[in-house]
Design a protein around this motif. Sequence first.
Motif, PDB file in Angstrom:
ATOM      1  N   GLY A 227       0.825  -1.208   0.000  1.00 25.43           N
ATOM      2  CA  GLY A 227       0.000   0.000   0.000  1.00 25.43           C
ATOM      3  C   GLY A 227       0.858   1.257   0.000  1.00 25.43           C
ATOM      4  O   GLY A 227       2.052   1.211  -0.305  1.00 25.43           O
ATOM      5  N   PRO A 228       0.254   2.386   0.394  1.00 23.35           N
ATOM      6  CA  PRO A 228       1.013   3.632   0.437  1.00 23.35           C
ATOM      7  C   PRO A 228       2.144   3.579   1.471  1.00 23.35           C
ATOM      8  O   PRO A 228       2.050   2.852   2.447  1.00 23.35           O
ATOM      9  N   TRP A 229       3.161   4.378   1.245  1.00 28.22           N
ATOM     10  CA  TRP A 229       4.363   4.437   2.094  1.00 28.22           C
ATOM     11  C   TRP A 229       4.986   3.037   2.260  1.00 28.22           C
ATOM     12  O   TRP A 229       5.456   2.669   3.331  1.00 28.22           O
ATOM     13  N   ARG A 230       4.981   2.298   1.169  1.00 26.26           N
ATOM     14  CA  ARG A 230       5.426   0.902   1.204  1.00 26.26           C
ATOM     15  C   ARG A 230       6.819   0.753   1.833  1.00 26.26           C
ATOM     16  O   ARG A 230       7.028  -0.076   2.733  1.00 26.26           O
ATOM     17  N   ASP A 231       7.766   1.566   1.356  1.00 25.96           N
ATOM     18  CA  ASP A 231       9.142   1.388   1.842  1.00 25.96           C
ATOM     19  C   ASP A 231       9.249   1.685   3.340  1.00 25.96           C
ATOM     20  O   ASP A 231       9.951   0.986   4.080  1.00 25.96           O
ATOM     21  N   GLN A 547     -12.402   9.543   6.806  1.00 23.25           N
ATOM     22  CA  GLN A 547     -11.838  10.862   6.501  1.00 23.25           C
ATOM     23  C   GLN A 547     -10.402  10.671   5.991  1.00 23.25           C
ATOM     24  O   GLN A 547      -9.424  11.068   6.632  1.00 23.25           O
ATOM     25  N   ALA A 548     -10.310  10.069   4.811  1.00 27.62           N
ATOM     26  CA  ALA A 548      -8.996   9.624   4.331  1.00 27.62           C
ATOM     27  C   ALA A 548      -8.039  10.783   4.101  1.00 27.62           C
ATOM     28  O   ALA A 548      -6.843  10.656   4.376  1.00 27.62           O
ATOM     29  N   SER A 549      -8.552  11.911   3.629  1.00 23.32           N
ATOM     30  CA  SER A 549      -7.567  12.960   3.331  1.00 23.32           C
ATOM     31  C   SER A 549      -7.040  13.601   4.624  1.00 23.32           C
ATOM     32  O   SER A 549      -5.847  13.881   4.737  1.00 23.32           O
ATOM     33  N   ARG A 550      -7.919  13.767   5.639  1.00 22.79           N
ATOM     34  CA  ARG A 550      -7.416  14.228   6.947  1.00 22.79           C
ATOM     35  C   ARG A 550      -6.447  13.202   7.530  1.00 22.79           C
ATOM     36  O   ARG A 550      -5.462  13.544   8.173  1.00 22.79           O
ATOM     37  N   ALA A 551      -6.755  11.929   7.303  1.00 26.05           N
ATOM     38  CA  ALA A 551      -5.886  10.864   7.829  1.00 26.05           C
ATOM     39  C   ALA A 551      -4.504  10.947   7.188  1.00 26.05           C
ATOM     40  O   ALA A 551      -3.480  10.836   7.861  1.00 26.05           O
ATOM     41  N   ARG A 552      -4.487  11.142   5.882  1.00 24.52           N
ATOM     42  CA  ARG A 552      -3.197  11.277   5.176  1.00 24.52           C
ATOM     43  C   ARG A 552      -2.394  12.434   5.743  1.00 24.52           C
ATOM     44  O   ARG A 552      -1.197  12.310   5.983  1.00 24.52           O
ATOM     45  N   GLN A 553      -3.073  13.555   5.958  1.00 23.92           N
ATOM     46  CA  GLN A 553      -2.348  14.723   6.499  1.00 23.92           C
ATOM     47  C   GLN A 553      -1.766  14.397   7.877  1.00 23.92           C
ATOM     48  O   GLN A 553      -0.620  14.727   8.173  1.00 23.92           O
ATOM     49  N   ALA A 554      -2.587  13.748   8.705  1.00 31.15           N
ATOM     50  CA  ALA A 554      -2.103  13.414  10.060  1.00 31.15           C
ATOM     51  C   ALA A 554      -0.927  12.447   9.971  1.00 31.15           C
ATOM     52  O   ALA A 554       0.060  12.571  10.707  1.00 31.15           O
ATOM     53  N   PHE A 555      -1.030  11.480   9.055  1.00 31.43           N
ATOM     54  CA  PHE A 555       0.056  10.508   8.897  1.00 31.43           C
ATOM     55  C   PHE A 555       1.337  11.210   8.450  1.00 31.43           C
ATOM     56  O   PHE A 555       2.403  11.015   9.018  1.00 31.43           O
ATOM     57  N   GLU A 556       1.209  12.040   7.411  1.00 29.06           N
ATOM     58  CA  GLU A 556       2.394  12.713   6.848  1.00 29.06           C
ATOM     59  C   GLU A 556       3.051  13.603   7.904  1.00 29.06           C
ATOM     60  O   GLU A 556       4.269  13.713   7.959  1.00 29.06           O
ATOM     61  N   ARG A 557       2.200  14.247   8.725  1.00 24.59           N
ATOM     62  CA  ARG A 557       2.738  15.124   9.766  1.00 24.59           C
ATOM     63  C   ARG A 557       3.662  14.346  10.710  1.00 24.59           C
ATOM     64  O   ARG A 557       4.749  14.790  11.033  1.00 24.59           O
ATOM     65  N   ALA A 558       3.190  13.165  11.116  1.00 27.94           N
ATOM     66  CA  ALA A 558       3.990  12.379  12.067  1.00 27.94           C
ATOM     67  C   ALA A 558       5.175  11.715  11.369  1.00 27.94           C
ATOM     68  O   ALA A 558       6.304  11.738  11.882  1.00 27.94           O
ATOM     69  N   ALA A 559       4.923  11.146  10.190  1.00 28.52           N
ATOM     70  CA  ALA A 559       5.989  10.394   9.497  1.00 28.52           C
ATOM     71  C   ALA A 559       7.128  11.321   9.063  1.00 28.52           C
ATOM     72  O   ALA A 559       8.250  10.858   8.834  1.00 28.52           O
ATOM     73  N   ALA A 560       6.843  12.617   8.963  1.00 26.64           N
ATOM     74  CA  ALA A 560       7.882  13.574   8.559  1.00 26.64           C
ATOM     75  C   ALA A 560       9.025  13.611   9.574  1.00 26.64           C
ATOM     76  O   ALA A 560      10.102  14.109   9.265  1.00 26.64           O
ATOM     77  N   ILE A 593       2.896   1.690  11.008  1.00 25.09           N
ATOM     78  CA  ILE A 593       2.432   0.557  10.189  1.00 25.09           C
ATOM     79  C   ILE A 593       0.906   0.480  10.210  1.00 25.09           C
ATOM     80  O   ILE A 593       0.250   0.387   9.163  1.00 25.09           O
ATOM     81  N   ASN A 594       0.324   0.522  11.406  1.00 21.87           N
ATOM     82  CA  ASN A 594      -1.132   0.371  11.513  1.00 21.87           C
ATOM     83  C   ASN A 594      -1.866   1.513  10.817  1.00 21.87           C
ATOM     84  O   ASN A 594      -2.902   1.296  10.174  1.00 21.87           O
ATOM     85  N   ALA A 595      -1.325   2.730  10.943  1.00 21.70           N
ATOM     86  CA  ALA A 595      -1.999   3.875  10.309  1.00 21.70           C
ATOM     87  C   ALA A 595      -1.916   3.764   8.789  1.00 21.70           C
ATOM     88  O   ALA A 595      -2.900   4.027   8.083  1.00 21.70           O
ATOM     89  N   ALA A 596      -0.752   3.364   8.274  1.00 21.97           N
ATOM     90  CA  ALA A 596      -0.625   3.219   6.815  1.00 21.97           C
ATOM     91  C   ALA A 596      -1.619   2.184   6.303  1.00 21.97           C
ATOM     92  O   ALA A 596      -2.302   2.394   5.286  1.00 21.97           O
ATOM     93  N   TRP A 597      -1.733   1.054   7.027  1.00 17.99           N
ATOM     94  CA  TRP A 597      -2.695   0.019   6.634  1.00 17.99           C
ATOM     95  C   TRP A 597      -4.119   0.569   6.603  1.00 17.99           C
ATOM     96  O   TRP A 597      -4.882   0.328   5.672  1.00 17.99           O
ATOM     97  N   ALA A 598      -4.459   1.296   7.675  1.00 19.11           N
ATOM     98  CA  ALA A 598      -5.837   1.799   7.785  1.00 19.11           C
ATOM     99  C   ALA A 598      -6.135   2.777   6.655  1.00 19.11           C
ATOM    100  O   ALA A 598      -7.245   2.779   6.088  1.00 19.11           O
ATOM    101  N   ILE A 599      -5.156   3.606   6.322  1.00 13.92           N
ATOM    102  CA  ILE A 599      -5.380   4.583   5.240  1.00 13.92           C
ATOM    103  C   ILE A 599      -5.515   3.847   3.908  1.00 13.92           C
ATOM    104  O   ILE A 599      -6.371   4.169   3.073  1.00 13.92           O
ATOM    105  N   ASP A 600      -4.698   2.842   3.722  1.00 15.64           N
ATOM    106  CA  ASP A 600      -4.802   2.025   2.500  1.00 15.64           C
ATOM    107  C   ASP A 600      -6.201   1.423   2.387  1.00 15.64           C
ATOM    108  O   ASP A 600      -6.856   1.478   1.333  1.00 15.64           O
ATOM    109  N   GLU A 601      -6.692   0.876   3.493  1.00 13.71           N
ATOM    110  CA  GLU A 601      -8.037   0.279   3.524  1.00 13.71           C
ATOM    111  C   GLU A 601      -9.098   1.320   3.168  1.00 13.71           C
ATOM    112  O   GLU A 601      -9.976   1.079   2.353  1.00 13.71           O
ATOM    113  N   ALA A 611     -11.773  -3.611   0.805  1.00 13.19           N
ATOM    114  CA  ALA A 611     -10.571  -3.664   1.628  1.00 13.19           C
ATOM    115  C   ALA A 611      -9.698  -4.828   1.188  1.00 13.19           C
ATOM    116  O   ALA A 611     -10.165  -5.811   0.644  1.00 13.19           O
ATOM    117  N   ALA A 612      -8.380  -4.672   1.473  1.00 17.38           N
ATOM    118  CA  ALA A 612      -7.436  -5.676   0.990  1.00 17.38           C
ATOM    119  C   ALA A 612      -7.205  -6.808   1.973  1.00 17.38           C
ATOM    120  O   ALA A 612      -6.379  -7.656   1.746  1.00 17.38           O
TER     121      ALA A 612
END
Length: 624
Positions: A227-231, A547-560, A593-601, A611-612
């Motif tokens: 899924g997203p942020w695979r690496d 709320q996938a787009s808010r989720a992406r923003q929250a993820f990117e904020r932390a993963a940065a 890991i869990n957040a990336a999975w959830a966003i992918d779903e 869902a995958a």
Amino acid sequence: MSTTPIADLALVSDRHSAGLIGRDGSAEWLCFPRFDGPSVFARLLDDEAGHWAIRPAVPYETTRRYLPQTMVLETTFRTGSGTVVLTDALLTGPDDGGHRLGVGVPHLLARRVSGVGGEVPMEIEYRPRPEYGLIYPILSVVDGGVTARGGAEWLVLTTPVALGIGDCTGYGVFTARAGETWLFGMHRSTLEETPARVWDQEELAARLDGTIVAWQSWSNLHQAYDGPWRDLVHHSGRVLQALSFQPSGAIVAAATTSLPEWTGGERNWDYRYTWVRDASLTIGALWVAACPDEASDFFAFLTTAAPSLGKDRALQIMFSVRGEHDLSERTLPHLRGWRASRPVRIGNGAWNQRQIDVYGELLDAAVRLERQIGDIDDDVRRFLVTCADTAAERWMEKDQGIWEIRGEPQHFVYSKLMCWVALDRGIALAGLLRAQNRVESWRRTRAEIRETLLREGWNNRVGAFTQAFGSDELDASALMVPIVGFLPASDPRVLSTIDAVADRLTNDQGLVYRYRTADGIDGLAGEEGTFLLCSFWLAQALAMSGQASRARQAFERAAAYTNDVGLLSEEIDPDNGELLGNFPQAFSHIGLINAAWAIDEAERTARGGGAAGAGRGNGEGRMA
Ligand SMILES: OC[C@H]1O[C@H](O[C@H]2O[C@H](CO)[C@@H](O)[C@H](O)[C@H]2O)[C@H](O)[C@@H](O)[C@@H]1O
């Protein structure tokens, strides 16, 4: 005083112990022979507590990476006269196709210097200081190396460069020319073991190359997430694997002790132990559909570490990696601490706290891994049944909660929630556990907990599930209400809790605090940073609520905040964005890991693709 930024450190691990290497080519932390063993290098915690540097003797710039699919670190130094590559690893045993990474390790930190362009003058400073810097060993030059004697450790350095000895330190210089390589190794043993020795260059080179292959085999066998942020997700999976102790299946919460939650503060803890909570969440995040060995090792560890659940049937909440129970905490007054953050502690006083959430995390991991532990033996079965029974008996007790507060026990919402999870998952596993006769009573208690949580845990004034019954304090662990399936993410109380946390429990950058530390709410003085796991929970809960787009923003904020080699500590300093707390920390990588999975779903569902298969317990997991 040690000032190295935590973000400058990179992890090496042989699944027995771990080391941290700085951007300047210095081994700043290394414990032998296991994660919680006494350090040989601890300059991270005090300038005098030992290090081993191999670096250019002229000004340089550094870039770093892990070799693909491995935890083998490559540091490139570029100087005005040439370029040198330093490769660092704790040697694993031989490659076995990726099944049992870390069997047969020699306890050896290997370092290869390769000249790749021009000529670079290099320098070596080798300053071992066993037992957390207490011991200044006697260094003696031998053929091909240097021995260090003093205390229980027997250390032998292999060095192709002659070192001069002074002040219990080895010093050397050499010139790294393009096309040439030098292999160094620090080998450790004790009196009872096969003595450490000088290794020859070919042997070291072969074992270092073998370590690269062993990590790649493990990654190939286990990592299927696409899924997203695979690496980043795959890398986080490797970090969690690197934090696990191969001989027992235990998993440490982090590789260090006493990196502070606030610079100069007292919130400095030893994380080199196995928390039932952290380890269960790790094993759940790794979701070992393709990884039966690690799953069954972990459950076997628990059943040997906690065979009787203690006198009062309460599961001890943490153990050493070998299962020792007494983790009494003490301070090391001779260490000045990272940026003067004192005290430096070893051991962890939380070991005999009451934390009733652990049954839920454990049984939730068991549900996720049902297929892998399908063939459980009677010991594991009885153990899991006792965990559900104990949650049913004790859910109404006050405890210290997930955050291990050092103040008065309370009725924490998260603890009750996880008791609900324990029974919910116990019911789901009743067939496997041969516990059908208990299902009716577990159902009754589960309903009772649910009713109590909805009545006492939800707070109308605050518009959220709060920290404890009757409390107005927000707590990010309330984000677990939808994540564990207690209420659907679309429930108005869940949506309101998510918004309350996002609006009122975050800093200016939108990173989440676990709770507010004001008023000594947790029995400790001072402040702490924002908590990365909680920031990822916010992303996960947002994704689950559609709320996938808010989720992406929250993820990117932390993963940065991952450092240049993809590692996260526990917390982020809200003032300057620096990494704080022990490092690297399993919790943060679990959250990622869990957040990336959830966003992918969520994104797959939004695209109408369905869902995958990352849903709880379907056994079709995608290994991180
Ligand atoms: O907040 C005080 C407590 O802090 C530490 O606990 C934290 O780390 C644990 C390991 O990751 C984790 O399980 C727990 O949820 C965290 O709060 C420390 O280990 C405790 O001794 C201390 O009381």
